[in-house]
Design a protein around this motif. Sequence first.
Motif, PDB file in Angstrom:
ATOM      1  N   SER A  62      11.151   5.114  -8.270  1.00 21.22           N
ATOM      2  CA  SER A  62      12.403   5.198  -9.024  1.00 21.22           C
ATOM      3  C   SER A  62      12.570   3.908  -9.811  1.00 21.22           C
ATOM      4  O   SER A  62      11.767   2.970  -9.689  1.00 21.22           O
ATOM      5  CB  SER A  62      13.588   5.390  -8.075  1.00 21.22           C
ATOM      6  N   VAL A  63      13.616   3.856 -10.623  1.00 23.56           N
ATOM      7  CA  VAL A  63      13.888   2.640 -11.394  1.00 23.56           C
ATOM      8  C   VAL A  63      14.166   1.480 -10.441  1.00 23.56           C
ATOM      9  O   VAL A  63      13.668   0.367 -10.624  1.00 23.56           O
ATOM     10  CB  VAL A  63      15.074   2.861 -12.349  1.00 23.56           C
ATOM     11  N   ARG A  64      14.964   1.731  -9.405  1.00 21.76           N
ATOM     12  CA  ARG A  64      15.275   0.676  -8.436  1.00 21.76           C
ATOM     13  C   ARG A  64      14.004   0.194  -7.744  1.00 21.76           C
ATOM     14  O   ARG A  64      13.795  -1.007  -7.541  1.00 21.76           O
ATOM     15  CB  ARG A  64      16.273   1.189  -7.403  1.00 21.76           C
ATOM     16  N   HIS A  65      13.125   1.145  -7.381  1.00 20.46           N
ATOM     17  CA  HIS A  65      11.882   0.772  -6.720  1.00 20.46           C
ATOM     18  C   HIS A  65      10.967  -0.008  -7.656  1.00 20.46           C
ATOM     19  O   HIS A  65      10.287  -0.951  -7.245  1.00 20.46           O
ATOM     20  CB  HIS A  65      11.175   2.032  -6.209  1.00 20.46           C
ATOM     21  N   ALA A  66      10.959   0.382  -8.945  1.00 21.29           N
ATOM     22  CA  ALA A  66      10.151  -0.353  -9.924  1.00 21.29           C
ATOM     23  C   ALA A  66      10.645  -1.780 -10.070  1.00 21.29           C
ATOM     24  O   ALA A  66       9.852  -2.725 -10.144  1.00 21.29           O
ATOM     25  CB  ALA A  66      10.182   0.370 -11.272  1.00 21.29           C
ATOM     26  N   LEU A  67      11.972  -1.970 -10.118  1.00 22.31           N
ATOM     27  CA  LEU A  67      12.529  -3.320 -10.201  1.00 22.31           C
ATOM     28  C   LEU A  67      12.181  -4.126  -8.958  1.00 22.31           C
ATOM     29  O   LEU A  67      11.879  -5.320  -9.034  1.00 22.31           O
ATOM     30  CB  LEU A  67      14.046  -3.251 -10.384  1.00 22.31           C
ATOM     31  N   GLU A  68      12.215  -3.461  -7.812  1.00 24.35           N
ATOM     32  CA  GLU A  68      11.867  -4.147  -6.571  1.00 24.35           C
ATOM     33  C   GLU A  68      10.414  -4.618  -6.607  1.00 24.35           C
ATOM     34  O   GLU A  68      10.116  -5.770  -6.279  1.00 24.35           O
ATOM     35  CB  GLU A  68      12.087  -3.215  -5.385  1.00 24.35           C
ATOM     36  N   ARG A  69       9.490  -3.714  -7.019  1.00 30.95           N
ATOM     37  CA  ARG A  69       8.077  -4.093  -7.056  1.00 30.95           C
ATOM     38  C   ARG A  69       7.829  -5.210  -8.071  1.00 30.95           C
ATOM     39  O   ARG A  69       7.033  -6.126  -7.841  1.00 30.95           O
ATOM     40  CB  ARG A  69       7.210  -2.875  -7.395  1.00 30.95           C
ATOM     41  N   LEU A  70       8.510  -5.126  -9.221  1.00 26.75           N
ATOM     42  CA  LEU A  70       8.360  -6.167 -10.247  1.00 26.75           C
ATOM     43  C   LEU A  70       8.873  -7.505  -9.732  1.00 26.75           C
ATOM     44  O   LEU A  70       8.220  -8.549  -9.896  1.00 26.75           O
ATOM     45  CB  LEU A  70       9.105  -5.766 -11.520  1.00 26.75           C
ATOM     46  N   SER A  71      10.053  -7.491  -9.089  1.00 24.14           N
ATOM     47  CA  SER A  71      10.609  -8.746  -8.580  1.00 24.14           C
ATOM     48  C   SER A  71       9.702  -9.350  -7.514  1.00 24.14           C
ATOM     49  O   SER A  71       9.520 -10.561  -7.441  1.00 24.14           O
ATOM     50  CB  SER A  71      12.019  -8.513  -8.016  1.00 24.14           C
ATOM     51  N   VAL A  72       9.112  -8.491  -6.666  1.00 22.23           N
ATOM     52  CA  VAL A  72       8.213  -8.981  -5.619  1.00 22.23           C
ATOM     53  C   VAL A  72       6.961  -9.594  -6.226  1.00 22.23           C
ATOM     54  O   VAL A  72       6.504 -10.677  -5.814  1.00 22.23           O
ATOM     55  CB  VAL A  72       7.843  -7.835  -4.654  1.00 22.23           C
ATOM     56  N   ALA A  73       6.386  -8.936  -7.244  1.00 25.04           N
ATOM     57  CA  ALA A  73       5.165  -9.450  -7.869  1.00 25.04           C
ATOM     58  C   ALA A  73       5.403 -10.818  -8.496  1.00 25.04           C
ATOM     59  O   ALA A  73       4.625 -11.761  -8.301  1.00 25.04           O
ATOM     60  CB  ALA A  73       4.658  -8.461  -8.917  1.00 25.04           C
TER      61      ALA A  73
ATOM     62  N   PHE B  75       0.809  -1.210   0.000  1.00 20.58           N
ATOM     63  CA  PHE B  75       0.000   0.000   0.000  1.00 20.58           C
ATOM     64  C   PHE B  75       0.852   1.274   0.000  1.00 20.58           C
ATOM     65  O   PHE B  75       0.351   2.352   0.251  1.00 20.58           O
ATOM     66  CB  PHE B  75      -0.932  -0.009   1.219  1.00 20.58           C
ATOM     67  N   VAL B  76       2.146   1.108  -0.265  1.00 20.48           N
ATOM     68  CA  VAL B  76       3.024   2.269  -0.311  1.00 20.48           C
ATOM     69  C   VAL B  76       2.603   3.168  -1.478  1.00 20.48           C
ATOM     70  O   VAL B  76       2.296   2.692  -2.577  1.00 20.48           O
ATOM     71  CB  VAL B  76       4.493   1.825  -0.469  1.00 20.48           C
ATOM     72  N   TRP B  77       2.584   4.470  -1.228  1.00 19.94           N
ATOM     73  CA  TRP B  77       2.201   5.429  -2.275  1.00 19.94           C
ATOM     74  C   TRP B  77       3.260   6.532  -2.387  1.00 19.94           C
ATOM     75  O   TRP B  77       3.750   7.010  -1.389  1.00 19.94           O
ATOM     76  CB  TRP B  77       0.832   6.052  -1.929  1.00 19.94           C
ATOM     77  N   PRO B  78       3.664   6.898  -3.611  1.00 21.19           N
ATOM     78  CA  PRO B  78       3.247   6.360  -4.914  1.00 21.19           C
ATOM     79  C   PRO B  78       3.812   4.959  -5.131  1.00 21.19           C
ATOM     80  O   PRO B  78       4.826   4.600  -4.525  1.00 21.19           O
ATOM     81  CB  PRO B  78       3.841   7.365  -5.903  1.00 21.19           C
ATOM     82  N   PRO B  79       3.169   4.168  -5.993  1.00 25.53           N
ATOM     83  CA  PRO B  79       3.581   2.772  -6.152  1.00 25.53           C
ATOM     84  C   PRO B  79       4.979   2.613  -6.736  1.00 25.53           C
ATOM     85  O   PRO B  79       5.639   1.620  -6.469  1.00 25.53           O
ATOM     86  CB  PRO B  79       2.518   2.182  -7.084  1.00 25.53           C
ATOM     87  N   VAL B  80       5.418   3.551  -7.552  1.00 24.18           N
ATOM     88  CA  VAL B  80       6.759   3.483  -8.145  1.00 24.18           C
ATOM     89  C   VAL B  80       7.442   4.819  -7.909  1.00 24.18           C
ATOM     90  O   VAL B  80       6.920   5.876  -8.285  1.00 24.18           O
ATOM     91  CB  VAL B  80       6.691   3.176  -9.657  1.00 24.18           C
TER      92      VAL B  80
END
Length: 383
Positions: free
Chosen positions: A106-117, A99-104
């Motif tokens: 940075s690039v590192r954060h986007a990779l983290e969210r993608l890897s988690v999903a 529920f962290v906002w905004p969902p993305v």
Amino acid sequence: MERMTPRIAPPPLPTFRARLHDARTATAIGRWLGLALMVCFLTGVTSHYLQRPPDWLADVLPSRPTWGYRFSQGLHVASGIAAIPLLMAKLWAVYPRLFVWPPVRSVRHALERLSVAVLVAAAVFQLFTGLLNIVEWYPWPFSFVPVHFAVAWLLAGALLLHVAVKWPDIRAHWGRRSEGTLELPAEDKVDRRSLLTGVAAGVAAVTLTTVGQSFTPLKRLDLLAPRHPDHGTQGLPVNRTALAAGVSTATARDWRLTVTGPRSYTLPLAELRALPQTEVRLPIACVEGWSVEAGWTGVRIRDLLERAGAPPSSRVRVVSLERRGAYRVMEMGAAYAEDPLTLLALRLNGQVLSLDHGFPARIIAPNRPGVLQTKWVAGLEVL
């Protein structure tokens, strides 16, 4: 005049203030989960290549140790079952981050969210389809083995990516206590140590009540496993019955073994029983995780192939009487075919094979998956 509809403010995102939803707890549980998934992956790959070896590997797979597949597959199923409560605890510790906002950010954060999903989806798929495979329930339209194998590699890659992206956080919380661990808010009710103790107890409980299906000294505790090593016809469990395979007493009445090679021949059951018999003790280990050692009596495969004029280091194709099934035809590499413990078995624990255990003859070989211990053998073909 048009009446204005009042705007309703969206509900606020949930907040999580409990101290156990933190990086330290997630890291502590993640260490156990990562170890369980690693063991499950390595033993799963081993099982897959023993069960479906590529052509280049078929002749080099070892037939020893005789208990190798039994140990590997038992460990695979045990680690997979243990990983289920660990995964649930890990998700409980980290789900507020969804529920962290905004969902993305940075690039590192986007990779983290993608890897988690990908990691969560693959882990849930692997563990729960694997659990259903243990009980032989397949409520899906795809073939389990190739899909399970493919998603295992996807899970391994997602796990490596996740560890690489999160490594600074993992390193920071790997060995130190989070501040205030002993002064948790009253509403938390339990501290981190109690949580981890409870998770460990849950893992121990599901392991001890299932691992007895393969680790027979614990078979008395085998309460939740779908198979018990002592229950079944002639003291062994049966996965695929003769009825399911379309084999009956009438089918086997006029049975003759056909051995095809440079000097092909056929043998009726009486003549096969008159040949020199070998007695061995070998485990039969199923891909679903259960295994048990038994006494087998029969004719060595290498003697039958030698009589057919098979050249050294020959493979053999085994054909079953069963009318349908993915393993009706099985190929055996040279290491197995030449091993003196590999038999065309006629007796089990001193008794003639029952129909469900493969009467009139079946394969038994060391370090071999149960699905490749072909029952109701009708023919051997030198390759």
